[in-house]
Design an enzyme around this catalytic site. Structure first.
Site: not given
Length: 313
Positions: A243-244
């Site tokens: 994700h990040d």
């Protein structure tokens, strides 16, 4: 070559947060002014320590790290040890950090930095719940003028949620903070599960990090090998979503992403859909567009970018 882009990273590490921080610190295109920790994936005492662990892994003991909010604006804290492990960085055996934690509160650091910055000159990169950003905007609304963009990993619409059927974790933990940020008038780019679920840590992609033969490369491989285990079982995929790091990748290579400016509102009251990002992708309301909502990514190019930069550490 243009001057490095000034950024502040706000984060709750988390293995994927750790890789995002490493990517940022390995990028000469970015000038990281400081890193603020927020409670989220694990409690604040863990997240601020984890930020310092990652800075030391990157050889950046000089980085200023600040502890921010230890709970959401109005709610009890929800954490995710079931995914990240009790430390938040389970996987590699990273030593306890020796670099200092700054005395100032993370939200105060954001306010002070933006008050002293030129208009539109600092990008906020948010990898966790938006509590620190909301606190800063509440404390000093005038700082919005100094923000070039808020790039946030959070939300989901076409993919649904990952902590409830409707809500993604970062928004779910502090939906009231998300309402403040999305309604601030600052340009917001949202990188939702719709994008990150395309970025799977397949075995071949993990092997590329191990093959670097460096301390950082091996640590990334170990972090992601642990991180993916839960989502592989949950989704039945080869690898889990990463994700990040998409937040930092957007700053470096926006051309590998696709999306458009739409209205996004956050549900704060419903028992069933609390924390949902209601994305008006098809323009069926007359609500004013307030978020650049990303939906597509070239996942191979994303992982190539990651490997090339982690190699530099």
């Amino acid at each position: 070559m243009p001057p490095p882009r000034k950024i502040i990273i706000d984060t709750d590490p988390g293995q994927d947060d750790a890789v995002a921080i490493l990517l940022a610190l390995a990028s000469p295109e970015l000038d990281v002014l400081g890193i603020t920790a927020v409670a989220g994936n694990v409690p604040l005492a863990r997240t601020e320590e984890n930020v310092r662990k990652i800075c030391e892994l990157a050889g950046r003991r000089d980085m200023a790290v600040y502890a921010g909010a230890d709970r959401p604006l109005t709610r009890d804290l929800v954490t995710a040890e079931y995914l990240h492990g009790v430390t938040g960085l389970d996987g590699p055996d990273l030593p306890a950090p020796t670099m200092p934690l700054q005395a100032m509160h993370g939200a105060d650091f954001i306010v002070e930095t933006l008050r002293n910055a030129a208009p539109g000159s600092v990008t906020l990169c948010t990898l966790g719940p938006l509590t620190n950003i909301a606190l800063a905007l509440q404390q000093a609304p005038e700082i919005a003028a100094a923000i070039a963009e808020i790039v946030s990993m959070g939300g989901g619409f076409f993919e649904g949620g990952n902590v409830t059927p409707a809500a993604e974790f970062n928004i779910y933990v502090d939906p009231e903070a998300a309402v403040i940020v999305f309604g601030s008038g600052v340009p917001v780019t949202l990188i939702p599960l719709d994008v990150t679920h395309q970025c799977l840590t397949t075995q071949a992609r993990l092997d590329a990090f191990y093959a670097l033969g460096t301390t950082a490369g091996t640590a990334v491989g170990e972090l992601l090998s642990f991180f993916e285990r839960y989502d592989e079982a949950k989704y039945g995929t080869d690898g889990g979503p990463l994700h990040d790091p998409c937040v930092i990748a957007w700053l470096l290579t926006p051309e590998i992403f696709g999306g458009k400016l739409i209205n996004v509102e956050v549900e704060t009251a419903s028992r069933l859909t609390q924390g949902m990002t209601v994305a008006d992708w098809w323009g069926v309301t007359d609500r004013v567009p307030n978020v650049r909502y990303l939906r597509d990514v070239d996942a191979d190019a994303f992982f190539q970018l990651l490997v090339e930069h982690i190699r530099l550490l």
